[in-house]
Design a protein around this motif. Structure first.
Motif, PDB file in Angstrom:
ATOM      1  N   PHE A 150       5.095   9.226  20.203  1.00 46.37           N
ATOM      2  CA  PHE A 150       4.144   8.312  19.556  1.00 46.37           C
ATOM      3  C   PHE A 150       4.478   6.868  19.929  1.00 46.37           C
ATOM      4  O   PHE A 150       3.620   6.103  20.389  1.00 46.37           O
ATOM      5  CB  PHE A 150       4.228   8.508  18.029  1.00 46.37           C
ATOM      6  N   PHE A 183       4.910  -7.854  16.044  1.00 45.25           N
ATOM      7  CA  PHE A 183       3.449  -7.738  16.037  1.00 45.25           C
ATOM      8  C   PHE A 183       2.909  -8.202  14.691  1.00 45.25           C
ATOM      9  O   PHE A 183       3.572  -8.073  13.663  1.00 45.25           O
ATOM     10  CB  PHE A 183       3.032  -6.284  16.277  1.00 45.25           C
ATOM     11  N   GLY A 184       1.686  -8.694  14.740  1.00 40.67           N
ATOM     12  CA  GLY A 184       1.103  -9.272  13.532  1.00 40.67           C
ATOM     13  C   GLY A 184       1.445 -10.745  13.427  1.00 40.67           C
ATOM     14  O   GLY A 184       1.071 -11.405  12.465  1.00 40.67           O
ATOM     15  N   VAL A 192      -6.885   5.927   3.911  1.00 40.09           N
ATOM     16  CA  VAL A 192      -6.688   7.138   4.724  1.00 40.09           C
ATOM     17  C   VAL A 192      -8.028   7.843   4.799  1.00 40.09           C
ATOM     18  O   VAL A 192      -8.587   8.226   3.762  1.00 40.09           O
ATOM     19  CB  VAL A 192      -5.661   8.121   4.121  1.00 40.09           C
ATOM     20  N   LEU A 248       3.918  14.128  13.407  1.00 45.89           N
ATOM     21  CA  LEU A 248       2.526  14.297  13.869  1.00 45.89           C
ATOM     22  C   LEU A 248       2.468  15.049  15.187  1.00 45.89           C
ATOM     23  O   LEU A 248       1.462  15.678  15.505  1.00 45.89           O
ATOM     24  CB  LEU A 248       1.878  12.925  14.114  1.00 45.89           C
ATOM     25  N   ASN A 302       0.842  -1.200   0.000  1.00 46.54           N
ATOM     26  CA  ASN A 302       0.000   0.000   0.000  1.00 46.54           C
ATOM     27  C   ASN A 302       0.870   1.240   0.000  1.00 46.54           C
ATOM     28  O   ASN A 302       2.095   1.154   0.103  1.00 46.54           O
ATOM     29  CB  ASN A 302      -1.026  -0.019   1.144  1.00 46.54           C
ATOM     30  N   LYS A 330       8.164   3.101  11.673  1.00 46.73           N
ATOM     31  CA  LYS A 330       7.382   4.330  11.835  1.00 46.73           C
ATOM     32  C   LYS A 330       7.975   5.537  11.131  1.00 46.73           C
ATOM     33  O   LYS A 330       7.358   6.602  11.174  1.00 46.73           O
ATOM     34  CB  LYS A 330       7.190   4.637  13.327  1.00 46.73           C
ATOM     35  N   TYR A 379      -2.621  -1.352  15.919  1.00 49.27           N
ATOM     36  CA  TYR A 379      -2.924  -1.222  14.483  1.00 49.27           C
ATOM     37  C   TYR A 379      -2.050  -0.189  13.781  1.00 49.27           C
ATOM     38  O   TYR A 379      -2.229   0.059  12.591  1.00 49.27           O
ATOM     39  CB  TYR A 379      -4.414  -0.915  14.285  1.00 49.27           C
ATOM     40  N   THR A 380      -1.097   0.415  14.529  1.00 49.68           N
ATOM     41  CA  THR A 380      -0.227   1.408  13.888  1.00 49.68           C
ATOM     42  C   THR A 380       0.951   0.753  13.174  1.00 49.68           C
ATOM     43  O   THR A 380       2.030   1.320  13.074  1.00 49.68           O
ATOM     44  CB  THR A 380       0.275   2.459  14.904  1.00 49.68           C
ATOM     45  N   LEU A 381       0.732  -0.439  12.666  1.00 49.14           N
ATOM     46  CA  LEU A 381       1.700  -1.139  11.825  1.00 49.14           C
ATOM     47  C   LEU A 381       0.923  -1.678  10.620  1.00 49.14           C
ATOM     48  O   LEU A 381      -0.148  -2.266  10.797  1.00 49.14           O
ATOM     49  CB  LEU A 381       2.340  -2.314  12.578  1.00 49.14           C
ATOM     50  N   PRO A 382       1.439  -1.491   9.413  1.00 42.82           N
ATOM     51  CA  PRO A 382       0.642  -1.851   8.238  1.00 42.82           C
ATOM     52  C   PRO A 382       0.500  -3.354   8.011  1.00 42.82           C
ATOM     53  O   PRO A 382      -0.373  -3.780   7.260  1.00 42.82           O
ATOM     54  CB  PRO A 382       1.428  -1.205   7.091  1.00 42.82           C
ATOM     55  N   ASN A 383       1.353  -4.161   8.675  1.00 36.80           N
ATOM     56  CA  ASN A 383       1.283  -5.612   8.455  1.00 36.80           C
ATOM     57  C   ASN A 383       0.258  -6.296   9.369  1.00 36.80           C
ATOM     58  O   ASN A 383       0.085  -7.512   9.264  1.00 36.80           O
ATOM     59  CB  ASN A 383       2.658  -6.251   8.682  1.00 36.80           C
ATOM     60  N   ILE A 384      -0.404  -5.540  10.239  1.00 40.45           N
ATOM     61  CA  ILE A 384      -1.376  -6.180  11.142  1.00 40.45           C
ATOM     62  C   ILE A 384      -2.526  -6.791  10.351  1.00 40.45           C
ATOM     63  O   ILE A 384      -3.044  -7.857  10.701  1.00 40.45           O
ATOM     64  CB  ILE A 384      -1.903  -5.178  12.198  1.00 40.45           C
ATOM     65  N   SER A 388       0.844   3.104   4.326  1.00 34.34           N
ATOM     66  CA  SER A 388       1.203   2.363   5.526  1.00 34.34           C
ATOM     67  C   SER A 388      -0.013   2.294   6.457  1.00 34.34           C
ATOM     68  O   SER A 388      -1.115   2.001   5.998  1.00 34.34           O
ATOM     69  CB  SER A 388       2.424   3.027   6.194  1.00 34.34           C
ATOM     70  N   SER A 389       0.185   2.570   7.735  1.00 29.48           N
ATOM     71  CA  SER A 389      -0.931   2.526   8.691  1.00 29.48           C
ATOM     72  C   SER A 389      -1.354   3.936   9.088  1.00 29.48           C
ATOM     73  O   SER A 389      -1.849   4.157  10.195  1.00 29.48           O
ATOM     74  CB  SER A 389      -0.507   1.740   9.936  1.00 29.48           C
ATOM     75  N   LEU A 390      -1.160   4.911   8.182  1.00 28.77           N
ATOM     76  CA  LEU A 390      -1.407   6.324   8.532  1.00 28.77           C
ATOM     77  C   LEU A 390      -2.786   6.552   9.142  1.00 28.77           C
ATOM     78  O   LEU A 390      -2.945   7.330  10.089  1.00 28.77           O
ATOM     79  CB  LEU A 390      -1.219   7.204   7.290  1.00 28.77           C
ATOM     80  N   SER A 424       7.898  -2.459   5.584  1.00 33.13           N
ATOM     81  CA  SER A 424       7.420  -2.050   6.904  1.00 33.13           C
ATOM     82  C   SER A 424       6.621  -3.209   7.482  1.00 33.13           C
ATOM     83  O   SER A 424       5.413  -3.286   7.330  1.00 33.13           O
ATOM     84  CB  SER A 424       6.572  -0.780   6.808  1.00 33.13           C
ATOM     85  N   ASN A 425       7.333  -4.132   8.051  1.00 32.92           N
ATOM     86  CA  ASN A 425       6.732  -5.375   8.522  1.00 32.92           C
ATOM     87  C   ASN A 425       7.059  -5.586  10.001  1.00 32.92           C
ATOM     88  O   ASN A 425       7.666  -6.583  10.395  1.00 32.92           O
ATOM     89  CB  ASN A 425       7.241  -6.541   7.671  1.00 32.92           C
ATOM     90  N   ASP A 485      -2.586   5.515  12.577  1.00 33.83           N
ATOM     91  CA  ASP A 485      -1.630   6.393  13.269  1.00 33.83           C
ATOM     92  C   ASP A 485      -2.331   7.673  13.730  1.00 33.83           C
ATOM     93  O   ASP A 485      -2.151   8.121  14.873  1.00 33.83           O
ATOM     94  CB  ASP A 485      -0.476   6.784  12.337  1.00 33.83           C
ATOM     95  N   LEU A 486      -3.115   8.273  12.823  1.00 33.99           N
ATOM     96  CA  LEU A 486      -3.799   9.525  13.153  1.00 33.99           C
ATOM     97  C   LEU A 486      -4.798   9.303  14.287  1.00 33.99           C
ATOM     98  O   LEU A 486      -4.882  10.109  15.219  1.00 33.99           O
ATOM     99  CB  LEU A 486      -4.524  10.072  11.911  1.00 33.99           C
ATOM    100  N   ILE A 523       6.965   9.435  11.662  1.00 35.65           N
ATOM    101  CA  ILE A 523       5.700   9.602  12.381  1.00 35.65           C
ATOM    102  C   ILE A 523       5.780  10.696  13.452  1.00 35.65           C
ATOM    103  O   ILE A 523       4.766  11.318  13.796  1.00 35.65           O
ATOM    104  CB  ILE A 523       5.218   8.268  12.999  1.00 35.65           C
ATOM    105  N   ILE A 547      -2.456 -10.951  17.258  1.00 37.61           N
ATOM    106  CA  ILE A 547      -1.764  -9.830  16.600  1.00 37.61           C
ATOM    107  C   ILE A 547      -0.721  -9.148  17.485  1.00 37.61           C
ATOM    108  O   ILE A 547       0.202  -8.533  16.990  1.00 37.61           O
ATOM    109  CB  ILE A 547      -2.731  -8.762  16.024  1.00 37.61           C
TER     110      ILE A 547
END
Lengths: 204, 378
Positions: B181, B367-368, A173, B109, A90, B103, A116-121, A93-95, B145-146, A98-99, B106, B242
């Motif tokens: 974060f 994680f995951g 997003v 933010l 994607n 991250k 859930y702030t990791l895209p591989n979840i 990512s997990s934006l 990003s894993n 993240d927000l 990040i 997860i």
């Protein structure tokens, strides 16, 4: 190495308030936002999976697409759990998560949002649901990159690291979203697993 | 199985952390037992004091005028130093770039107004393009990003891209930055240790966070024969939970076995396991079980998290480079923080010692439910 060629044996697109399976539209849902659309899809297919409710929108989107992708199209008993894997890509990512997580931090940081702030979840969620234990990967690409995706998956299948692979795109997003999942197996039937075919189905 | 595979050599590397800016500097610090993990009272990171391995606030990573973020500066600084040891052609169409991070940017933010421009600035795609342009790579960078196996997966991906002939050489790099974060998230999980962490120890209570970067340059060119090679890789998923590891360790064990089968080595050939060893109660127990399931209960196991904290997307890279250094120096490093066995029985290293290491296994989990393992060979 098996002589059979890899084919796309199933595909699912979730985009524009609609769900498509193998190129045909199977569902349209009127909804004002992504969360209610995803819930509508869940209810329409009469899925019964309480974990769905705690997922973030990216996981819900990817998970729902995988349910439609595999339904009536995949005989997982043909494979060992470690022979089935997932390669997703994607742009964001997990934006989205993240927000939402960062908003929560102003009050009390929530572990159920943070995870859930990791895209591989989303991959983990699909693996848990189906018991898939093979290789998986999450790559970030600026847009859907059929050529890159095909290369990665062909390597895994040609080298017998996997026998079946769910691959594709899942990106969210806010209320912007799209999922496009492909089931790729060594099989006599199906759509050729080629860049043009991937792009054509993606742009359905 | 895999016997005809092309050799993939590590021809240059860098580790860039709070305790050293080169691989050599880092290795020397580890030998004298110097840890980057210290107590910090930093309101910008946490309301309570934390033990972490972080750079000084005023640290300059790249001199001169630029608009790179801290994350991008770490990547650039690490790649620059690694490339100073080699003469590969960056603008060769057969040169690839792989970037690993969980991250990225990040932390922006926390200080900037959230709008579309900021979201684009945070994107890993933006950072990757900036870093690729800085050095003049012509191929689009590959971004992984894993979760916490990103670094290990990035090296395995680089190895395969050379073996498949797609690239002749690949620069594999990774970094993560510690900000509120990430700190608040691990705090919400109650995963952080207030003191320096204790990998595999009976009294381990949690992890420390850390920041840093590392780079390896891989090549398939036979002229590098004699260098340490990346010879195997295995990735698996627990399909269990997860945010909690497998109860049995079976899936990480499978990843280790897959990686060893790639190489065709047996358990007695493995002279070092560079473990993930986060020092959380569950991870280390799972990892110990996995190592035993892979038949490696007698192999020396080393964990470096009490030196660096958990550097997330950089961890697999930092620890792989230092494992390679152990192989070249015929040296085992101590597992700082470990005193009393507190997992299924393993042969945990406790002191600097001499050892011939022909093959090394590096592990990671995240994680995951993801697990990764790779093998280095001399």
């Amino acid at each position: 190495m098996s002589a059979q060629k890899q084919h796309i044996t199933s595909s699912c697109i979730v985009s524009g308030n609609a769900v498509y399976k193998d190129g045909g539209r199977v569902l349209g849902v009127q909804s004002s936002d992504l969360a209610s659309f995803l819930l509508g899809v869940y209810q329409h297919f009469e899925l019964n999976y309480p974990k769905f409710y705690k997922m973030d929108n990216l996981s819900k989107l990817g998970w729902l697409a995988s349910e439609v992708l595999l339904k009536d199209s995949f005989d997982k008993s043909k494979y060992q759990p470690e022979e089935i894997g997932i390669v997703l890509t994607n742009a964001n990512s997990s934006l989205d998560a993240d927000l939402k997580y960062w908003d929560s931090v102003q009050d009390v940081a929530s572990p159920s949002l943070f995870v859930y702030t990791l895209p591989n979840i989303v991959i983990g969620e699909i693996c848990i649901r189906n018991g898939f234990k093979g290789e998986d990967a999450l790559y970030i690409t600026p847009q859907f990159d059929a050529s890159f995706l095909q290369q990665q998956v062909i390597y895994l299948l040609d080298n017998d690291i996997l026998k079946a692979c769910i691959c594709g795109w899942a990106d969210v997003v806010g209320d912007e979203y799209k999922a496009a999942l492909f089931l790729v197996e060594k099989s006599e039937d199906g759509v050729e697993f080629g860049v043009e075919e991937l792009d054509r189905i993606f742009n359905t | 199985m895999g016997t005809s595979k092309k050799d993939v050599f590590i021809i240059a590397d860098n580790v860039y952390t709070p305790i050293g800016f080169t691989t050599q500097q880092n290795f020397e610090q580890l030998k004298i037992g110097l840890s980057g993990v210290q107590k910090h009272d930093r309101a910008d990171l946490s309301d309570v004091s934390i033990a972490a391995s972080i750079f000084n606030k005023d640290q300059i990573f790249i001199p001169g005028e630029h608009t790179y973020t801290k994350f991008e500066q770490l990547l650039i600084a690490s790649i620059t130093e690694a490339l100073s040891h080699t003469d590969i052609k960056i603008d060769d169409p057969k040169t690839g770039l792989i970037i690993s991070s969980t991250k990225g940017n990040i932390s922006l933010l926390e200080t900037e107004e959230n709008n579309e421009a900021l979201q684009k600035r945070i994107s890993l795609n933006t950072s990757a393009e900036l870093v690729a342009d800085h050095f003049g790579f012509i191929n689009q960078p590959i971004i992984i990003s894993n979760a916490c196996i990103s670094g290990v997966m990035a090296i395995v991906t680089g190895m395969r891209m050379i073996q498949s002939g797609q690239y002749n050489q690949v620069v594999v790099t990774g970094a993560d930055v510690i900000s509120k974060f990430v700190v608040s998230g691990f705090q919400s999980f109650q995963a952080l240790s207030a003191e320096r962490c204790k990998p595999f120890d009976k009294n381990r209570v949690g992890l420390n966070l850390g920041e840093g970067a590392a780079t390896v340059v891989l090549s398939g060119d036979e002229k590098y024969k004699g260098n340490v090679r990346v010879t195997g890789g295995g990735i698996s998923n627990d399909a269990n939970h997860i945010s909690g590891p497998s109860r049995t360790g079976q899936e990480l064990g499978d990843a280790i076995i897959k990686a060893m089968n790639n190489v065709g080595v047996n358990a007695e050939d493995i002279g070092l396991i560079s473990a993930h060893g986060t020092a959380t109660p569950y991870n280390d127990e799972m990892e110990a079980k996995a190592i035993i399931l892979a038949g490696l209960q007698n192999a020396p196991v080393n964990g470096l998290k009490a030196f660096y904290g958990h550097t997330l997307g950089a961890a697999g890279l930092i620890e792989t480079v230092l494992a390679k250094q152990c192989m070249e120096q015929n040296t085992l490093l101590p597992t700082l923080g470990f005193e009393e066995a507190g997992t299924a029985p393993l042969n945990i290293t406790t002191a600097v010692s001499k050892a011939e290491i022909k093959h090394c296994v590096k592990t990671a989990s995240g994680f995951g439910g993801c697990n990764g393992a790779l093998v280095l060979s001399k």
